[in-house]
Write an enzyme that holds these catalytic residues in place. Structure first.
Site, PDB file in Angstrom:
ATOM      1  CD  GLU A  49      -2.944  -1.143   2.288  1.00  0.00           C
ATOM      2  OE1 GLU A  49      -2.973  -0.157   3.041  1.00  0.00           O
ATOM      3  OE2 GLU A  49      -3.733  -2.098   2.393  1.00  0.00           O
ATOM      4  CG  HIS A 171      -8.370   6.539   1.520  1.00  0.00           C
ATOM      5  ND1 HIS A 171      -8.495   6.257   0.174  1.00  0.00           N
ATOM      6  CD2 HIS A 171      -7.810   5.440   2.079  1.00  0.00           C
ATOM      7  CE1 HIS A 171      -8.032   5.042  -0.057  1.00  0.00           C
ATOM      8  NE2 HIS A 171      -7.602   4.524   1.083  1.00  0.00           N
ATOM      9  NE  ARG A 217      -3.954   5.574   2.928  1.00  0.00           N
ATOM     10  CZ  ARG A 217      -4.553   4.817   3.846  1.00  0.00           C
ATOM     11  NH1 ARG A 217      -4.841   5.336   5.028  1.00  0.00           N
ATOM     12  NH2 ARG A 217      -4.838   3.555   3.584  1.00  0.00           N
ATOM     13  CG  HIS A 276      -9.080   6.991   5.626  1.00  0.00           C
ATOM     14  ND1 HIS A 276     -10.193   6.170   5.584  1.00  0.00           N
ATOM     15  CD2 HIS A 276      -8.005   6.165   5.770  1.00  0.00           C
ATOM     16  CE1 HIS A 276      -9.803   4.911   5.699  1.00  0.00           C
ATOM     17  NE2 HIS A 276      -8.497   4.879   5.827  1.00  0.00           N
ATOM     18  NE  ARG A 311      -4.216   5.806   9.246  1.00  0.00           N
ATOM     19  CZ  ARG A 311      -4.607   4.847   8.407  1.00  0.00           C
ATOM     20  NH1 ARG A 311      -4.054   3.650   8.453  1.00  0.00           N
ATOM     21  NH2 ARG A 311      -5.548   5.094   7.517  1.00  0.00           N
TER      22      ARG A 311
END
Length: 485
Positions: A49, A171, A217, A276, A311
Site C-alpha cells: 500500500e 484517503h 496519501r 479518512h 499515518r
C-alpha cells in the site's frame, strides 16, 4: 517506512515498540480465528500500500479486513465472562473525584420503551477511551456515522492535552457517484496495478513522486485535489482495466460499481479524496496514559506519536492491536486494589428558557461544509481565522440551546473538536505531512514539534512540546511558543 511517512514527528521509541510487537499481535489474531487472504502456495498473502517499499500488509476478503477483525474481536469480548457489555449507551462526559482523578463517566442510556434517554453514571478506577475518530466533522469522509470525535471532545472538556490535531489524513480514493454511499477504495487496488487518471486519460501521478500512484496519501490526495481544480471537475478516475481478474480480487468494489452499471474490466471508476483518519488526538504515552490521572486512550482517538504527521497505510490496525494490549494491561494493573471513590452527582441546574430551537441537522451540515472548505486538504490563515470565529460562536449558543440528547452531544463534540483542530492548524505555520498551508508551503525545521491544545479557565490554549530525543528547536513563532484563542 513509518518514520519516513511521519515527516519527523514520529516518536522513535513508540514506532520501534509497535512495529516490533506487530507479528505477535498477528499471531494472536490467527489463534483467535481471524481469516486472512492466502497466497497460492498457502501462506498469508501480503499486499503493498501507499508509503510501503515492499509488500507487507495482510488482508481479509480483499478490502474487508476491518469487518473480519471486528467479527473476531466482538466474539472474543462476548465470550469473556469478566466483561460486561452495555449497548445503546452514549458516553457524555468524564467525571473526576475530589483529588482530580478520572473516576467514571456520565452517559445517556436509551430506554427500551422509546422514551427519552436517561442519564446514568458509571464508576471505575480506570477509564479507557477507545472511541475512534471524527471524520463526520467534514463533508466528505470514509468514516461511519458514529465517528463524531466523542472521546476527544470528552477529554478536551475534562482538561486533557490534545496533541497534533491539525494532522487529518485524507484517503485519496472514495467512490464518487451521484446517489452512491462514499465507498472507500483501498490502496491495495493501486498496489495491484490500478492507475489514477484525469478525464483525458492522463496518468497524472507520473513525475509527482518516485512511487507514483503508491506515494504517501497526503501526496496523492493533494495531487488529485489540484487536478480537480485545474480540470474544473468534481473527481478523477481510478483505472483498474489493466488489473488481471480485478472483479475476483476486489469483489466488494465490483459488486457496488456493478449496481451503478460499471464494469471494472472496462470502466474507470470516478474517485475523489475524503477525510479518512484523525492522526492527532488525546496525548497518550506508550502505555496509553493521558495527562489526566485515571484516564487512558488508545486507537484513533489517541495520539502517541506513532504516526507523526501522516499515518502510513494500514498502521491504524497495527496500532490498535499492539497498543490495545499494552493499554489494557496497564489500566488493569493500575486499577487492581483500587476501590471506587464516591463521585458527586453532577448538579442539575434549571434549564434556560428556550424561545429558539436549534436545527441540529442544519448545524451539522453547516459545520461539515465550513470544515471541508477552510480546514480541508489545503489551508490558509484567512480561512482558518474565519472558521475559528464561526465555530466559537456556534459553541457559545450550543451551550445555551443544544438539547441534552445523544444527537445534541455529538454536535457539541464535533463543533468543539473542530474548533480545536482549526486553532491547531492556524498555530502551525508550516506545511508538514497531512497539514498543508498555502501561505506557508515549506516544511520548517523549527516546527519539528508536537502541537498541544487544551482548555482551561483562560479558554483554548495552543502550545508545543518537543519530539523525544531531539534537541529543542528555535521558537517557531515570532513572539512566543504559545497562544490563547
Amino acid at each position: 517506512d513509518t518514520l519516513e511517512v511521519g515527516y519527523g514527528l514520529c516518536e522513535p521509541a513508540v514506532v520501534e515498540r509497535f512495529t516490533r510487537d506487530g507479528s505477535s499481535a498477528v499471531d494472536w489474531l490467527l489463534q483467535s480465528g481471524m481469516q486472512f487472504d492466502r497466497a497460492p502456495e498457502g501462506g498469508v498473502a501480503l499486499g503493498r500500500e501507499g508509503g510501503h517499499r515492499v509488500p507487507r500488509v495482510l488482508h481479509s476478503g480483499g478490502a474487508a479486513t476491518g469487518k473480519e477483525l471486528q467479527r473476531v474481536l466482538s466474539a472474543r469480548a462476548r465470550n469473556q465472562r469478566g466483561i460486561d457489555l452495555f449497548e445503546q449507551v452514549h458516553a457524555v462526559d468524564l467525571l473526576r473525584d475530589e483529588g482530580g482523578r478520572v473516576a467514571g463517566l456520565l452517559a445517556l442510556r436509551r430506554a427500551h420503551s422509546g422514551a427519552n434517554p436517561e442519564p446514568v453514571i458509571f464508576q471505575a478506577p480506570s477509564v479507557v477511551l477507545a472511541t475512534g475518530g471524527g471524520g463526520q466533522i467534514f463533508r466528505e469522509t470514509t468514516n461511519p456515522a458514529l465517528a463524531t470525535a466523542d472521546g476527544v471532545g470528552m477529554a478536551l472538556r475534562a482538561g486533557a492535552e490534545i496533541q497534533d490535531l491539525e494532522f487529518v489524513q485524507f484517503h485519496p480514493t472514495i467512490l464518487y457517484l451521484a446517489g452512491a454511499a462514499r465507498f472507500l477504495i483501498s490502496e491495495i487496488t493501486r498496489g495491484a496495478g490500478a492507475v489514477l487518471r484525469d478525464r483525458r486519460g492522463k496518468a497524472f501521478m507520473e513525475g509527482m513522486h518516485p512511487s507514483r500512484d503508491l506515494a504517501p496519501r497526503d501526496v496523492v490526495s493533494r495531487a488529485i485535489f489540484r487536478r480537480m481544480i485545474e480540470s474544473r471537475d468534481t473527481h478523477v478516475y481510478l483505472d483498474l482495466t489493466g488489473v488481471e481478474n480485478a472483479a475476483a480480487r476486489f469483489p466488494g468494489l465490483a459488486r457496488i460499481t456493478r449496481q451503478f452499471g460499471m464494469d471494472l474490466a472496462r470502466d474507470p471508476i470516478p474517485v475523489r479524496p475524503a477525510v479518512h483518519y484523525m492522526v492527532g488526538g488525546i496525548r497518550a504515552d506508550i502505555d496509553g496514559r493521558t495527562t489526566l490521572p485515571g484516564l487512558w486512550a488508545v486507537g484513533e482517538c489517541a495520539s502517541t506519536g506513532f504516526h507523526g504527521a501522516n499515518r502510513l497505510a494500514s498502521n491504524s490496525l497495527l496500532e490498535g492491536l499492539v497498543h490495545g494490549r499494552l493499554v489494557g494491561r496497564d489500566a488493569a494493573e493500575d486499577a487492581e486494589g483500587r476501590r471506587p471513590i464516591r463521585i458527586a452527582h453532577p448538579e442539575r441546574g434549571r434549564l434556560p428558557n428556550r424561545e429558539a430551537e436549534l436545527d441540529l441537522t442544519d448545524m451539522t451540515y453547516s459545520l461539515k461544509s465550513l470544515m471541508w472548505r477552510e480546514v480541508g486538504i489545503e489551508r490558509e490563515a484567512n480561512g482558518l481565522g474565519e472558521a475559528a470565529r464561526r465555530l466559537e460562536a456556534w459553541d457559545g449558543y450550543l451551550a445555551r440551546l443544544g438539547p441534552f440528547s445523544p444527537e445534541g452531544v455529538e454536535v457539541v463534540n464535533m463543533v468543539q473538536v473542530g474548533l480545536a483542530m482549526t486553532l491547531a492548524a492556524g498555530f502551525r505555520e508550516e506545511s508538514r505531512g497531512t497539514h498543508f498551508r498555502r501561505d506557508f508551503p515549506e516544511q520548517e525545521a523549527s516546527w519539528r514539534r508536537h502541537t498541544i491544545v487544551r482548555v482551561d479557565a483562560g479558554g483554548f490554549y495552543c502550545g508545543v512540546r518537543p519530539v523525544a530525543g531531539t534537541a529543542e528547536p528555535a521558537d517557531p513563532t515570532s513572539t512566543e511558543s504559545e497562544s490563547r484563542a
